[in-house]
Design an enzyme around this catalytic site. Structure first.
Site, PDB file in Angstrom:
ATOM      1  N   HIS A   1      -3.809  -9.181   5.273  1.00 22.95           N
ATOM      2  CA  HIS A   1      -3.674  -8.800   3.857  1.00 22.95           C
ATOM      3  C   HIS A   1      -2.286  -8.259   3.542  1.00 22.95           C
ATOM      4  CE1 HIS A   1      -4.123  -4.646   5.180  1.00 22.95           C
ATOM      5  NE2 HIS A   1      -5.305  -4.918   5.706  1.00 22.95           N
ATOM      6  N   HIS A   2      -1.442  -8.106   4.555  1.00 23.38           N
ATOM      7  CA  HIS A   2      -0.035  -7.728   4.368  1.00 23.38           C
ATOM      8  C   HIS A   2       0.112  -6.390   3.644  1.00 23.38           C
ATOM      9  CE1 HIS A   2       0.708 -11.793   5.713  1.00 23.38           C
ATOM     10  NE2 HIS A   2      -0.043 -12.248   4.726  1.00 23.38           N
ATOM     11  N   CYS A   3      -0.823  -5.476   3.896  1.00 27.45           N
ATOM     12  CA  CYS A   3      -0.804  -4.172   3.226  1.00 27.45           C
ATOM     13  C   CYS A   3      -0.724  -4.343   1.710  1.00 27.45           C
ATOM     14  CB  CYS A   3       0.333  -3.300   3.730  1.00 27.45           C
ATOM     15  SG  CYS A   3       0.172  -2.815   5.452  1.00 27.45           S
ATOM     16  N   ALA A   4      -1.456  -5.341   1.212  1.00 29.18           N
ATOM     17  CA  ALA A   4      -1.475  -5.623  -0.228  1.00 29.18           C
ATOM     18  C   ALA A   4      -2.869  -6.103  -0.617  1.00 29.18           C
ATOM     19  CB  ALA A   4      -0.413  -6.645  -0.591  1.00 29.18           C
TER      20      ALA A   4
ATOM     21  N   HIS B   1       0.816  -1.217   0.000  1.00 34.71           N
ATOM     22  CA  HIS B   1       0.000   0.000   0.000  1.00 34.71           C
ATOM     23  C   HIS B   1       0.851   1.268   0.000  1.00 34.71           C
ATOM     24  CE1 HIS B   1      -3.525  -2.401   1.986  1.00 34.71           C
ATOM     25  NE2 HIS B   1      -3.363  -2.692   0.703  1.00 34.71           N
TER      26      HIS B   1
END
Length: 406
Positions: free
Chosen positions: A362-365, A124
């Site tokens: 979501h692993h900043c994705a 992100h």
């Protein structure tokens, strides 16, 4: 020569602790790496014996602290083979570095009708700043799609460039899939269209050497805390010619030459005009110690060991019933997976009960999660202090969870 993993582990005090009555298996270094004694001691010694505000102080402590800080700038410059230390800006981390570029270079150079290219695998931090900039400027954000194996569809990239493309902003290594993108090929395409290139190196610099001059990128950014250094410190590299043209983003102390209520303000020269306020000097000292530490081990040796461990982990995890592994066979640092239809949070919670730390979510994705059609993934990351035994514990833990939950 065998990599001295047990000697390395002895340098990391946190690896001696237990979690839930079991030895800690820390498989979350891609989120944030643990810190060796050498980093902890260097930062502690600075605060105990050498702390003072940097810049402009005439007393001994201030002069010494300023010299130490600038020596780390030179050290980090050598670490990524920048042409000059004055091409490096101290930032809080990768996120701030990308935002600085968006709000300085981007604000000056992006116009309505221009376009910026990113990829579907970005963190992100390399999506949202460009979305915000494009919305303000009336520019277009174009996206390189994925192949099923977690690599980028480079044949599509060629169709995204045109004479209004101003920037390619791309991750060096995916924080979810471990995909190492073919930067030389991608940068060459950008150059054909006169576009600048920003590389998010947050997941790359701890695994192998980076040479920004050889890459010929315009911007390269990474965080200290993933490189076994402190939190709150990172490096933004900017080619000197671009850096001299960029206006400051934040105003305040240290980034000015003169301030007049009648005549306005003039800026310090780069890179200092981008470092407003009191810097995180302790973090900078710690970053220098972290760079020294990995250099003493040899990034080539670290990379070789991690690749052997990665190949072993992928082979063993493939034997776990009902596991789905995401990403290419050749990768760096991370293994994302799901177990059957069980939510990643549940799997991660069970692993934590077994003393195994992995990242879930979501692993900043989020765009990447959407592409795979899942709300979340588990992610195990492998660092230079991880062992084959820890991989075996992960595999055994997942097998046990499968048998418990079905």
């Amino acid at each position: 020569m065998t990599f001295p993993v047990e000697k390395v582990r002895a340098d990391f005090p946190i690896l001696q602790r237990e979690v839930n009555g079991l030895p800690l298996a820390y498989l979350d270094s891609a989120a944030s790496a643990q810190k060796p004694n050498q980093v902890i001691d260097a930062e502690s010694a600075f605060y105990r014996h050498g702390y003072a505000a940097v810049h402009r102080g005439i007393h001994t402590l201030s002069a010494q602290a300023t010299e130490s800080m600038e020596n780390v700038r030179k050290q980090a410059s050598r670490f990524i083979n920048a042409r000059s230390a004055e091409e490096l800006i101290f930032v809080r981390g990768t996120t701030e570095g990308i935002n600085l570029v968006a709000n300085s270079w981007g604000a000056e150079n992006i116009r309505a009708g221009d376009n910026i290219i990113i990829s579907e695998m970005e963190h992100h931090a390399n999506i949202v700043p460009w979305q915000m900039l494009c919305e303000r400027k009336g520019a277009e954000l174009r996206v390189i799609p994925l192949n099923p194996d977690g690599t980028l569809r480079l044949e599509v990239l060629a169709t995204l460039f045109d004479d209004r493309t101003r920037l390619l902003a791309i991750t060096h290594v995916s924080n979810v899939l471990g995909t190492e993108n073919p930067l030389p090929e991608m940068i060459a395409q950008a150059r054909q269209h006169g576009a600048k290139v920003l590389v998010d190196g947050a997941q790359a610099v701890m695994h192998h050497a980076v040479d920004v001059q050889a890459l010929d990128c315009d911007f390269y950014v990474f965080s200290g805390h993933k490189l076994y250094g402190p939190t709150g410190i990172g490096i933004l590299y900017v080619k000197e010619a671009l850096l001299q043209e960029m206006p400051p983003w934040e105003g305040g102390g240290s980034m000015i030459a003169t301030v007049s209520l009648a005549q306005g303000t003039t800026w310090a020269k780069a890179p200092w005009r981008f470092e407003a306020g009191t810097p995180n000097t302790g973090g900078i000292i710690g970053l220098g110690a972290a760079i020294d530490y990995v250099a003493s081990l040899g990034l080539d040796k670290i990379g070789d060991y991690e690749q052997m461990l990665m190949h072993y982990a992928l082979e063993q995890l493939a034997q776990v019933p009902d596991i789905r592994l995401y990403g290419p066979a050749q990768r760096l640092g991370v293994i994302a997976f799901n177990l059957g239809k069980h939510h990643a949070y549940d799997v991660g919670s069970f692993l934590d009960n077994y003393g195994i730390a992995v990242r879930t979510g979501h692993h900043c994705a989020m765009p990447l999660m959407a592409w795979y059609g899942v709300p979340a993934m588990c992610r195990a990351s492998l660092a230079m202090y991880n062992t084959y035994e820890e991989v075996d514990r992960l595999v055994a833990g997942l097998t046990r969870i499968y048998r418990l939950l079905g």
